[in-house]
Design a protein around this motif. Structure first.
Motif, PDB file in Angstrom:
ATOM      1  N   PRO A 268       0.915  -0.760  -0.154  1.00  0.00           N
ATOM      2  CA  PRO A 268      -0.049   0.354  -0.077  1.00  0.00           C
ATOM      3  C   PRO A 268       1.149   0.965   0.232  1.00  0.00           C
ATOM      4  O   PRO A 268       1.723   1.610   0.594  1.00  0.00           O
ATOM      5  N   ASP A 269       0.378   2.346  -0.995  1.00  0.00           N
ATOM      6  CA  ASP A 269       1.116   3.325  -0.960  1.00  0.00           C
ATOM      7  C   ASP A 269       0.576   4.304  -0.226  1.00  0.00           C
ATOM      8  O   ASP A 269      -0.978   5.027  -0.881  1.00  0.00           O
ATOM      9  N   VAL A 270       0.362   4.804   0.961  1.00  0.00           N
ATOM     10  CA  VAL A 270       0.055   5.528   2.051  1.00  0.00           C
ATOM     11  C   VAL A 270       0.467   6.584   1.403  1.00  0.00           C
ATOM     12  O   VAL A 270       1.819   7.251   2.292  1.00  0.00           O
TER      13      VAL A 270
ATOM     14  N   ILE B 105     -11.996  -5.392   6.115  1.00  0.00           N
ATOM     15  CA  ILE B 105     -10.810  -6.595   5.546  1.00  0.00           C
ATOM     16  C   ILE B 105     -11.634  -8.222   6.317  1.00  0.00           C
ATOM     17  O   ILE B 105     -11.825  -8.418   7.351  1.00  0.00           O
ATOM     18  N   ARG B 106     -11.378  -8.805   5.186  1.00  0.00           N
ATOM     19  CA  ARG B 106     -11.986 -10.213   5.766  1.00  0.00           C
ATOM     20  C   ARG B 106     -11.345 -11.261   5.538  1.00  0.00           C
ATOM     21  O   ARG B 106     -11.047 -11.978   6.418  1.00  0.00           O
TER      22      ARG B 106
ATOM     23  N   ASN C   6      -3.211   4.307  -1.618  1.00  0.00           N
ATOM     24  CA  ASN C   6      -3.889   3.602  -2.696  1.00  0.00           C
ATOM     25  C   ASN C   6      -3.043   2.304  -2.605  1.00  0.00           C
ATOM     26  O   ASN C   6      -2.183   2.208  -2.064  1.00  0.00           O
ATOM     27  N   ILE C   7      -3.952   1.673  -2.884  1.00  0.00           N
ATOM     28  CA  ILE C   7      -4.059  -0.127  -3.343  1.00  0.00           C
ATOM     29  C   ILE C   7      -4.434  -0.447  -4.407  1.00  0.00           C
ATOM     30  O   ILE C   7      -5.433  -0.294  -4.959  1.00  0.00           O
ATOM     31  N   VAL C   8      -3.690  -1.280  -4.727  1.00  0.00           N
ATOM     32  CA  VAL C   8      -3.745  -2.011  -5.767  1.00  0.00           C
ATOM     33  C   VAL C   8      -4.709  -3.614  -5.099  1.00  0.00           C
ATOM     34  O   VAL C   8      -3.931  -3.859  -4.704  1.00  0.00           O
TER      35      VAL C   8
ATOM     36  N   PRO D 189      -8.991   1.397   8.068  1.00  0.00           N
ATOM     37  CA  PRO D 189      -8.132   0.632   8.586  1.00  0.00           C
ATOM     38  C   PRO D 189      -7.030   0.935   7.752  1.00  0.00           C
ATOM     39  O   PRO D 189      -6.871   0.701   6.626  1.00  0.00           O
ATOM     40  N   ILE D 190      -5.831   0.348   8.277  1.00  0.00           N
ATOM     41  CA  ILE D 190      -4.435   0.153   7.755  1.00  0.00           C
ATOM     42  C   ILE D 190      -4.604  -1.103   7.638  1.00  0.00           C
ATOM     43  O   ILE D 190      -4.953  -1.861   7.788  1.00  0.00           O
TER      44      ILE D 190
END
Length: 170
Positions: free
Chosen positions: A54-56, A144-145, A62-64, A93-94
């Protein structure tokens, strides 16, 4: 002998250029008939795995996500091949590499960036397409699962990178 090496080098460069052109051509064709096209502009629920670190940023992350399931208006679809989507999420959430997430939001196409007069435009769609990303989602609801669903080696490399970053900050 010198001419022979020169010809070999030129041949190698031309071969590499040809492979690059073929790759770009294949990606361009793929964008025309992509799996999520019918969902663009609509709200959908996506389920997938975070496949990059993740690009915090200061105000968002940003996440892919490699999406493997999608549903719209309670109609679920399982995708044969995971589809990558760039998602801008709130800071919390983180999120971490390998997290399995459910996202609910509107799917959009990336927009190219146009500049002012005399400046070059930036082809953002092509920039993302080189990484197999053809869609975006902005600030969806995130659940988040599960954790640790990614590649074990990548997960360890990203954890090591985080340790180094923390050491530098200290």
């Amino acid at each position: 002998s010198r001419h022979r090496r020169h010809r070999f080098f030129v041949s190698l460069v031309l071969f590499a250029a040809a492979v690059g052109v073929i790759r770009i051509s294949a990606v361009s064709r793929f964008t025309d008939t992509h799996t999520l096209d019918p969902f663009v502009g609509y709200r959908a629920e996506l389920r997938g795995i975070i496949v990059t670190d993740p690009d915090v940023r200061e105000e968002y992350t940003n996440i892919v996500v490699a999406v493997h399931d999608i549903s719209r208006e309670t109609t679920p679809f399982s995708l044969e091949t995971p589809v990558r989507i760039l998602v801008r999420t709130p800071l919390y959430p983180i999120l971490r590499y390998g997290d399995e997430v459910t996202l609910a939001g509107k799917i959009t196409l990336p927009k190219n960036v146009s500049r002012g007069e005399g400046e070059r435009a930036f082809n953002y769609r092509a920039f993302l397409a080189k990484d197999g990303i053809f869609y975006q989602m902005f600030f969806p609801s995130v659940e988040i699962r599960a954790h640790d669903r990614g590649n074990f080696i990548y997960a360890k490399l990203f954890a090591f990178k985080e340790l180094l970053s923390q050491a530098i900050v200290r």
